[in-house]
Scaffold this motif. Structure first.
Motif, PDB file in Angstrom:
ATOM      1  N   TRP A  29      -5.054   2.739 -10.837  1.00  0.00           N
ATOM      2  CA  TRP A  29      -4.750   3.825 -11.757  1.00  0.00           C
ATOM      3  C   TRP A  29      -5.405   3.629 -13.121  1.00  0.00           C
ATOM      4  O   TRP A  29      -5.508   2.521 -13.626  1.00  0.00           O
ATOM      5  N   GLY A  58      -1.760  -4.179  -7.290  1.00  0.00           N
ATOM      6  CA  GLY A  58      -2.934  -3.565  -7.897  1.00  0.00           C
ATOM      7  C   GLY A  58      -3.939  -4.483  -8.559  1.00  0.00           C
ATOM      8  O   GLY A  58      -4.772  -4.007  -9.338  1.00  0.00           O
ATOM      9  N   GLU A 104      -2.616   1.093  -6.345  1.00  0.00           N
ATOM     10  CA  GLU A 104      -3.769   1.946  -6.642  1.00  0.00           C
ATOM     11  C   GLU A 104      -4.416   1.556  -7.974  1.00  0.00           C
ATOM     12  O   GLU A 104      -3.755   1.028  -8.871  1.00  0.00           O
ATOM     13  N   MET A 158      -8.836   6.668  -3.345  1.00  0.00           N
ATOM     14  CA  MET A 158      -7.392   6.762  -3.504  1.00  0.00           C
ATOM     15  C   MET A 158      -6.691   6.751  -2.132  1.00  0.00           C
ATOM     16  O   MET A 158      -7.282   7.076  -1.119  1.00  0.00           O
ATOM     17  N   SER A 159      -5.437   6.418  -2.125  1.00  0.00           N
ATOM     18  CA  SER A 159      -4.665   6.269  -0.898  1.00  0.00           C
ATOM     19  C   SER A 159      -4.488   7.602  -0.181  1.00  0.00           C
ATOM     20  O   SER A 159      -4.464   8.666  -0.773  1.00  0.00           O
ATOM     21  N   MET A 188       3.105   3.679  -5.718  1.00  0.00           N
ATOM     22  CA  MET A 188       1.772   3.169  -5.354  1.00  0.00           C
ATOM     23  C   MET A 188       1.177   2.284  -6.447  1.00  0.00           C
ATOM     24  O   MET A 188       0.130   2.591  -7.020  1.00  0.00           O
TER      25      MET A 188
END
Length: 325
Positions: free
Chosen positions: A232, A291, A230, A1-2, A227
């Protein structure tokens, strides 16, 4: 993750979503009407509109609302979807159309006059368009009209300064006045939306406007918006906001009106459409930024959402906006 997730507690969900609203054009004017008077504004679904009562009073009528709204000094009405409406000094006063008013005064007049010579009502009015407004999830969640009531004949303190600056710039011959008005209009709209989101009138809220004030779902939305690159999943979002996977999925759908991953895809496509329109990045760069590891998967999702491939969309942005109208 960021690394940005380390600052998760500093994320403001409402701020993250409001940053997605970008105004691309405005038209505006100061109206000075004397009783009796009336003005009819036609529906314009590709523009939002507003007016603020700076002096005097009037009635606002919208076809979809059962009762007219009485407005007085300091009141602001914003129409996120460009809904048609009529404003007049008294119920029953005859109304002219905006086109007639513009022809009567001249389109470039600093002040527009109309009426029968009685008591004066002064309004600041404007309309504006958004970048990629057809795909913005926040705009679709806003009501037909946002009404911000003044206090003792003046705008509420957080709005008064913006209106004063706006009134001073409208009709100004100073260099750069149009740019100033555009930025002030964006501030005014964001202030009105923020007031709507934070108001106690939950019955008038839906979708994103309601979900943003929920501590956990609002945070999940902010993560998606800030974000989108990401990877997700429902589970990873649930962990970030401190909920079980099942509880998060059910709560998100209840408030937003669609499952988390469906909303995330819709947001990613909105973000991608804005980036494509700007023309500053390649399709591959945009795919990664929203993403997607594979360009083919991104292109398929984009076409499913917009009806165009990314390349076709870049060449047909104006056509897409018209078809979605």
């Amino acid at each position: 993750m960021s690394e940005r997730l380390k600052n998760i507690n500093k994320i403001d969900p409402i701020d993250a979503v409001l940053k997605t609203l970008q105004i691309k054009s405005t038209c505006y004017g100061r109206f000075e009407f004397t009783n009796p008077w009336g003005l009819e504004i036609e529906n314009h679904s590709d523009h939002a509109g507003f007016f603020a009562v700076m002096r005097g009073s009037c009635w606002l009528e919208i076809k979809s609302l059962p009762n007219p709204i009485a407005l007085s000094g300091g009141d602001l009405a914003v129409f996120p979807h460009g809904s048609g409406h009529v404003i007049r000094d008294q119920l029953g006063s005859s109304a002219i159309t905006l086109d007639v008013l513009l022809k009567k005064n001249g389109h470039d007049a600093p002040v527009f006059h109309h009426g029968g010579g009685g008591a004066l009502t002064m309004l600041i009015c404007g309309c504006f368009a958004f970048e990629m407004h057809r795909t913005n999830p926040l705009l679709s969640a806003l009501p037909e009209v946002i009404y911000v009531k003044g206090e003792d004949g003046r705008a509420v303190p957080w709005l008064e300064t913006t209106l004063q600056f706006l009134a001073g710039e409208i009709g100004s011959q100073m260099p750069g006045s149009e740019a100033v008005v555009t930025n002030l209009t964006q501030i005014l709209f964001i202030q009105a939306v923020r007031a709507h989101i934070n108001s106690n009138e939950s019955c008038n809220k839906k979708g994103l406007a309601l979900a943003l004030i929920d501590q956990q779902i609002g945070l999940a939305l902010a993560l998606m918006h800030q974000m989108p690159q990401e990877s997700w999943t429902v589970e990873s979002l649930a962990i970030q906001v401190g909920m079980s996977r099942a509880g998060f999925a059910a709560r998100f759908r209840e408030l937003v009106g669609e499952p988390p991953m469906q909303y995330l895809t819709r947001w990613r496509m909105h973000k991608a459409a804005s980036l494509i329109q700007s023309g500053a990045k390649t399709i591959s760069e945009i795919s990664t930024q929203v993403g997607y590891e594979a360009d083919a998967a991104f292109s398929k999702a984009f076409k499913r959402t917009t009806g165009f491939s990314p390349g076709e969309f870049r060449q047909n942005v104006s056509k897409f906006q018209r078809e979605k109208a």
